[in-house]
Design a protein around this motif. Structure first.
Motif, PDB file in Angstrom:
ATOM      1  N   ARG A  32       0.816  -1.208   0.000  1.00 47.19           N
ATOM      2  CA  ARG A  32       0.000   0.000   0.000  1.00 47.19           C
ATOM      3  C   ARG A  32       0.852   1.261   0.000  1.00 47.19           C
ATOM      4  O   ARG A  32       0.417   2.319  -0.486  1.00 47.19           O
ATOM      5  N   LYS A  33       2.082   1.161   0.541  1.00 50.24           N
ATOM      6  CA  LYS A  33       2.959   2.330   0.537  1.00 50.24           C
ATOM      7  C   LYS A  33       3.385   2.693  -0.886  1.00 50.24           C
ATOM      8  O   LYS A  33       3.613   3.859  -1.209  1.00 50.24           O
ATOM      9  N   VAL A  34       3.500   1.668  -1.726  1.00 48.77           N
ATOM     10  CA  VAL A  34       3.897   1.884  -3.116  1.00 48.77           C
ATOM     11  C   VAL A  34       2.676   2.191  -3.980  1.00 48.77           C
ATOM     12  O   VAL A  34       2.727   3.022  -4.895  1.00 48.77           O
ATOM     13  N   HIS A  35       1.578   1.516  -3.682  1.00 47.39           N
ATOM     14  CA  HIS A  35       0.331   1.673  -4.445  1.00 47.39           C
ATOM     15  C   HIS A  35      -0.779   2.049  -3.466  1.00 47.39           C
ATOM     16  O   HIS A  35      -1.493   1.160  -2.960  1.00 47.39           O
ATOM     17  N   PRO A  36      -0.959   3.328  -3.163  1.00 47.33           N
ATOM     18  CA  PRO A  36      -1.887   3.774  -2.115  1.00 47.33           C
ATOM     19  C   PRO A  36      -3.330   3.316  -2.277  1.00 47.33           C
ATOM     20  O   PRO A  36      -4.083   3.300  -1.294  1.00 47.33           O
ATOM     21  N   THR A  37      -3.728   2.944  -3.471  1.00 39.68           N
ATOM     22  CA  THR A  37      -5.114   2.497  -3.667  1.00 39.68           C
ATOM     23  C   THR A  37      -5.302   1.023  -3.339  1.00 39.68           C
ATOM     24  O   THR A  37      -6.433   0.535  -3.310  1.00 39.68           O
TER      25      THR A  37
END
Length: 233
Positions: A32-37
């Protein structure tokens, strides 16, 4: 503003199963840190394990003092894992906690995170009249840490962090059978003892009540709001 954190109670669970579940939740939060969605939840997990010894990545095998055959005889298992620290024991009557959280969201460093876990436990046992302390040069929570020959650990701490996402955590001895610690050099120490809330108070405690207090102190120390989520298992 309080941080929202999912509260998860694994109950009595096999160590390998809990470790696998941790890694799934850890990887989700890391992703999630890399891809917030993407899906991912900050989690506070409490559980209890059957007899098991775990050795951290910087630990020494020789701190397990028994053979594989004797491990089987006492109904225990042994894992080499990816947290910091040396060897410790988990078993019935011990609250094991696995906070899987994003430290950047909480605006704390890894060192401060360890201190907050210690604060959480010190506040928890203080509710029962037990004075917990820190010990210079050692993580965890101790009793009589400044009295030569009297220092004894009531809570061990060993964590892993990647991109400020945490896993593994702490182990608070509540009604723990301390005999199992005699088969190791706990956390690598040969000159310090271990204790439990039961030993310190001379009575068996309500395990579920102590878990509830621990969760409340987590909320207080981390300025968090714990919520039950069906999405996190």
């Amino acid at each position: 503003m309080k941080r929202e954190v999912a509260y998860v109670d694994f109950g009595l669970i096999d160590y390998q199963e809990a470790w696998d579940k941790q890694r799934v939740l850890f990887n989700q939060l890391l992703n999630r840190k890399v891809h917030p969605t993407e899906e991912g939840h900050d989690c506070f997990i409490l559980c209890e394990h059957s007899h098991v010894y775990t050795l951290g990545k910087s630990g020494v095998d020789a701190n397990l003092l028994i053979s594989d055959d004797f491990l089987q005889k006492i109904g225990a298992t042994y894992y080499k894992i990816d947290r910091g620290g040396d060897i410790t024991y988990h078993g019935p009557g011990q609250i094991v906690g696995y906070p899987i959280i994003d430290l950047e969201k909480f605006e704390v460093s890894l060192k401060d995170y360890i201190h907050k876990i210690e604060d959480m436990i010190i506040l928890t046992i203080a509710e029962y009249g037990i004075v917990g302390e820190r010990l210079d040069g050692a993580t965890g929570v101790w009793i009589d840490s400044c009295i030569p020959g009297k220092a004894r650990k009531i809570c061990a701490i060993g964590v892993k962090a990647s991109r400020f996402i945490t896993m593994h955590g702490f182990a608070l001895n509540v009604n723990t059978n301390l005999d199992y610690f005699t088969y190791i050099n706990p956390c690598g120490f040969v000159d310090k003892g271990v204790t439990s809330m039961e030993v310190e108070l001379g009575r068996t405690l309500d395990f579920e009540e102590v878990k509830k207090v621990t969760a409340e102190k987590f909320e207080s120390v981390f300025n968090a709001n714990l919520y039950n989520s069906a999405e996190v298992k």
